[in-house]
Design an enzyme around this catalytic site. Structure first.
Site, short mmCIF file in Angstrom:
data_model
loop_
_atom_site.label_atom_id
_atom_site.label_comp_id
_atom_site.label_asym_id
_atom_site.label_seq_id
_atom_site.Cartn_x
_atom_site.Cartn_y
_atom_site.Cartn_z
N HIS A 175 0.83 -1.20 0.00
CA HIS A 175 0.00 0.00 0.00
C HIS A 175 0.87 1.25 0.00
O HIS A 175 1.97 1.25 0.54
CB HIS A 175 -0.95 0.02 1.20
CG HIS A 175 -0.28 -0.18 2.52
ND1 HIS A 175 0.13 -1.41 2.97
CD2 HIS A 175 0.06 0.72 3.49
CE1 HIS A 175 0.70 -1.27 4.17
NE2 HIS A 175 0.69 0.00 4.49
N HIS B 109 0.74 5.26 1.09
CA HIS B 109 0.05 6.31 1.84
C HIS B 109 0.14 7.61 1.05
O HIS B 109 1.20 7.94 0.51
CB HIS B 109 0.75 6.57 3.17
CG HIS B 109 0.81 5.39 4.11
ND1 HIS B 109 0.05 5.30 5.25
CD2 HIS B 109 1.57 4.26 4.08
CE1 HIS B 109 0.34 4.17 5.89
NE2 HIS B 109 1.26 3.52 5.21
#
Ligand code: 5GP
Ligand code: ZN
Length: 146
Positions: A108, A110
């Site tokens: 992932h 951010h």
């Protein structure tokens, strides 16, 4: 090479559960390959996570085309996030490995909206190489890339 220890099975992975809809999220964007949603414990309002729908623990295990999809969406997402939060900058951050702060073993990125003086991410003290060391390190790394 880094290999995250952690869930492989989609049932054990929080982000796979979010992709499948079993865990709700504040969704910002979705296509057939990627999903963007608000982080539940934000560093600042609008803190967003962008993930591939495919479970990959880390960058090295994520198909390059998927990483490309994510990279393509980040600027448009950031523009909208900054507009809404009135932030004037943002950090794009990927934590890989426990030492780097990775808690969820589903790759992932951010997007963290920033405002002047918010103090969210401080610059680390800058180091210095002893004479010759910078070339040694560069040579060793290049040797593995060839
Ligand atoms: P990491 O430290 O692995 O780079 O970041 C994981 C992020 O996932 C953290 O910022 C954390 O707040 C966020 N997170 C963990 N569980 C959930 C969840 O169930 N929903 C959402 N939206 N974010 C989560
Ligand atoms: Zn997953």
């Amino acid at each position: 090479m880094f290999r995250a220890k952690g869930p492989k099975m989609t049932e054990e992975c929080i982000f796979c559960q979010i992709v499948s809809g079993n865990i709700p999220c504040a969704k910002l964007f979705e296509d057939d390959q990627i999903l963007a949603f608000l982080d539940i414990n934000p560093w600042s309002e609008g803190h967003t996570l962008v993930i591939p729908k495919l479970h990959c623990c880390c960058l090295e295990e994520c198909p390059a085309s998927l990483l490309g999809e994510i990279a393509q969406q980040i600027p448009a997402l950031a523009k909208a996030i900054l507009n809404v939060t009135q932030a004037d900058g943002y950090n794009v951050l990927n934590n890989t490995g426990r030492s780097a702060g990775q808690l969820i073993d589903h790759v992932h990125f951010h997007i963290i909206p920033r405002k002047p003086g918010d103090g969210i991410i401080r610059h680390a003290p800058q180091g210095q190489y002893p004479p010759g060391r910078i070339d040694e390190i560069a040579d060793e790394i290049c040797g593995l890339l060839r």
